[in-house]
Design a protein around this motif. Structure first.
Motif, PDB file in Angstrom:
ATOM      1  N   CYS A   1       6.331  -0.814   3.031  1.00  0.00           N
ATOM      2  CA  CYS A   1       5.825  -2.150   2.708  1.00  0.00           C
ATOM      3  C   CYS A   1       5.896  -2.448   1.217  1.00  0.00           C
ATOM      4  N   GLY A   2       6.251  -1.433   0.420  1.00  0.00           N
ATOM      5  CA  GLY A   2       6.352  -1.661  -1.018  1.00  0.00           C
ATOM      6  C   GLY A   2       5.145  -1.115  -1.768  1.00  0.00           C
ATOM      7  N   ARG A   3       4.038  -0.866  -1.039  1.00  0.00           N
ATOM      8  CA  ARG A   3       2.865  -0.293  -1.689  1.00  0.00           C
ATOM      9  C   ARG A   3       2.987   1.235  -1.695  1.00  0.00           C
TER      10      ARG A   3
ATOM     11  N   HIS B   1      -2.251  -0.141   6.150  1.00  0.00           N
ATOM     12  CA  HIS B   1      -1.897  -0.409   4.758  1.00  0.00           C
ATOM     13  C   HIS B   1      -3.104  -0.444   3.839  1.00  0.00           C
ATOM     14  N   SER B   2      -4.180   0.189   4.262  1.00  0.00           N
ATOM     15  CA  SER B   2      -5.250   0.429   3.291  1.00  0.00           C
ATOM     16  C   SER B   2      -4.813   1.660   2.505  1.00  0.00           C
ATOM     17  N   ILE B   3      -5.185   1.690   1.252  1.00  0.00           N
ATOM     18  CA  ILE B   3      -4.657   2.725   0.361  1.00  0.00           C
ATOM     19  C   ILE B   3      -5.606   3.915   0.313  1.00  0.00           C
TER      20      ILE B   3
END
Lengths: 398, 398
Positions: free
Chosen positions: A261-263, A249-251
């Motif tokens: 996850c919503g991101r 979940h790093s962008i």
């Protein structure tokens, strides 16, 4: 805060210091150990004899060199008499292995997860571990402890799995429950250690991987999810809540593809197996195994090559970002995505290499998991060894 | 490997363990310390008396509680008698500060870098440090050691600055040369410690920041370059080559804007002061200070607001990625870009907060550097304290 002057504890620190020196530099003699540790020769002799008696060390014949005088006897970690058990409680399967102090796999069994029910799983794990312990006993080996890798962050002190979304479990007192189940199964209460799956796999590489082991070492677990175990300063690096290394979940792209996850633009949306599967499903292709995807690409399927190359490029960017953040000496790729083959991995390695060349700094070593699909189970066994030979930390945690 | 049973060394470990307990939990009594450390009450009494005599601890009057019996005397770190000197060898300026054991700034001087010449700079630093040491002496304080923060990665053991591109220096034996210069300037050879500027600034926050200090702690230095110091497991996290936390060159956009390093989409191309300056120069605006940029935005300049908001958003993404990687409890923003004001920082904080909410996990604390533009100099002083109260590591490095 735990150095109390307690003599037996200090002795244990010194004993385990000797084990760690021999682990890192096999074939040293007692005199070398004295020089290396600052302990007196007589203390070293005493402790080495104990370690030989207990199965930690073995002496081998000194090589004849032609020099005069008595040759010092080289010492090695004994792979024959002691054993560690490691268990992998996975989302789809469970595995139990026994390994030697040197990381030789002595015994391995893998079977599908019997049920999503906690009690059933813990009971089955206990059965498999008990059977494994029994076989070790017949083989004349002494069991030092049991390690467990689980698919979620843990509270190590409390022995609880905090949550495992893919199992639908949360706040499970696994260590205590497994301990009781093992007792019921006739395994006399050995130590049980538990950690997150990527963390134990990282320890597996750290304790049993190709030497010399550089630090920091990052084990990147590539599957539906993408996470990592990190070893630095001789310890697991786990962050404030035990979930450091959550690289999935790093962008990698602001306003990129939506993540569950919503991101947006999370690494998982580019390199996670679910994301890759979704792309393929969009062609109307049926669900395929990772090996089948690699096979299609190898046979020349252009779309598949493109998908894997695209994902591989983002894996290279992620590995590069891990590199800038942690400056690891080695990044190990593990997990089921390892079967995706060269269009995925070679692309990633080439991308990483290009970035390193731009910066003028040497890239870290990139390796595939030493124990393949057993990485977590063997890693769980490595966790036991890792803890035992660091008594200062054991005591600090008690 | 360094626990040798050497009694004076063990004593020093225990003494410094007491200092660390009181640093973290002031006002504990001798009895509390015994409980906390496992040392006997008589050992604690003996060591505490030594620490009081030497200026580490001070007793204060026990508060009257109404309970019967003799009240235990609370102990505190003494801010009055000992001192640490820290120096910041920056690209544009040099600073020298003296601080107390509790982080009070006693003395501070900053001046422009006198020359790009190594000998001139080292000589001037020695002069400033010697003058500072002299003032401490007159004030009756004992100097414990000198720390130095430098703009590049270091070899701590060798006391060398590996390279500092913005100074055009490489492989400089700073510690040895500064030691000689100090000796010539009449400062009797105290210990000198050196680390990278972001690393020492991180230690400044770790030793002297707002308590409780969560771990890991990341200090993000925002200027022309973007780098970080990371403290984890009670130690500086520096990676295989001393340059971990090189977040300025983590990639936030594949195929993004070209970076001077040869890569594309590096964080610095979005949030570095040079990148922001380039955007503004493109409007034909003359070079402005960071404070002037913030001022323009505050006065309603729409273009400036947009530039700072855009950069702030990427800072938020970078902070989020740091969070997923390290799971810090606190991220501190420092460096000259701190003057860019709310359009930059509030945007970053809001972005970070949104990501945290998406993931359902609590965001780390975001703070601005406690010592502002003195962060590196005070951090260098903190480095001395950090090392002294961790004798195990001191010995391991020796």
């Amino acid at each position: 805060m735990s150095i109390t002057g307690d003599q037996s504890f200090l002795k244990q620190i010194n004993r385990m210091a000797l084990v760690r020196v021999i682990q890192q530099a096999p074939a040293l003699s007692r005199a070398d150990l004295a020089k290396e540790t600052g302990l007196t020769k007589s203390t070293v002799s005493l402790l080495v004899q104990e370690l030989i008696d207990e199965g930690w060390f073995v002496e081998r014949k000194a090589q004849v060199t032609g020099a005069l005088g008595r040759r010092p006897t080289p010492l090695y970690i004994d792979s024959q008499r002691l054993a560690l058990i490691g268990a992998d409680l996975g989302v789809e399967s469970i595995s139990v292995v026994a390994v030697s102090l040197t990381g030789n796999v002595l015994d391995a069994v893998t079977e599908p997860l019997p049920s999503p029910d906690q009690a059933v799983v813990i009971h089955r794990l206990a059965k498999l571990i008990a059977a494994c312990a029994e076989r070790l006993k017949h083989a004349g080996r002494t069991l030092l402890g049991i390690g467990l890798g689980v698919p979620g962050p843990v509270n190590e002190q409390a022995g609880t799995l905090k949550y495992a979304p893919n199992l639908g479990w949360s706040k499970v007192q696994i260590v205590a429950r497994l301990g009781s189940a093992l007792k019921a199964a006739g395994v006399s209460s050995p130590r049980i250690f538990m950690q997150n799956e990527a963390d134990v796999a990282a320890l597996g590489e750290f304790e049993f991987g190709e030497r010399p082991i550089p630090e920091p070492l990052v084990y990147l677990s590539l599957g539906v999810g993408v996470g990592a175990g990190i070893v630095a300063n001789d310890r697991l690096f786990s962050g404030v809540d035990g979930s450091a290394g959550d690289f999935g979940h790093s962008i990698l792209q602001v306003d990129g593809p939506e993540c569950y996850c919503g991101r947006r633009g999370c690494a998982e949306t580019f390199i996670g197996l679910r994301a890759i599967g979704t792309q393929i499903a969009a062609w109307g292709e049926k669900a395929l195994s990772t090996a089948a995807l690699a096979e299609l690409a190898a046979r020349g399927d252009a779309r598949m090559r493109e998908v894997l190359t695209h994902a591989g490029r983002y894996l290279g960017v992620l590995a590069h970002n891990i590199w800038t953040a942690f400056k690891p000496g080695r990044i190990v790729f593990g997990g089921p995505a390892c079967e995706l083959g060269p269009y995925f991995f070679d692309t990633a390695a080439a991308c990483m290499q290009r970035y390193a060349e731009s910066s003028g700094l040497p890239a870290p070593e990139l390796k595939q998991a030493h124990y393949g699909s057993l990485a977590v189970a063997v890693g769980a066994a490595a966790l036991v060894l890792h803890k035992l030979i660091r008594p200062l930390e054991l005591k600090a945690c008690a």
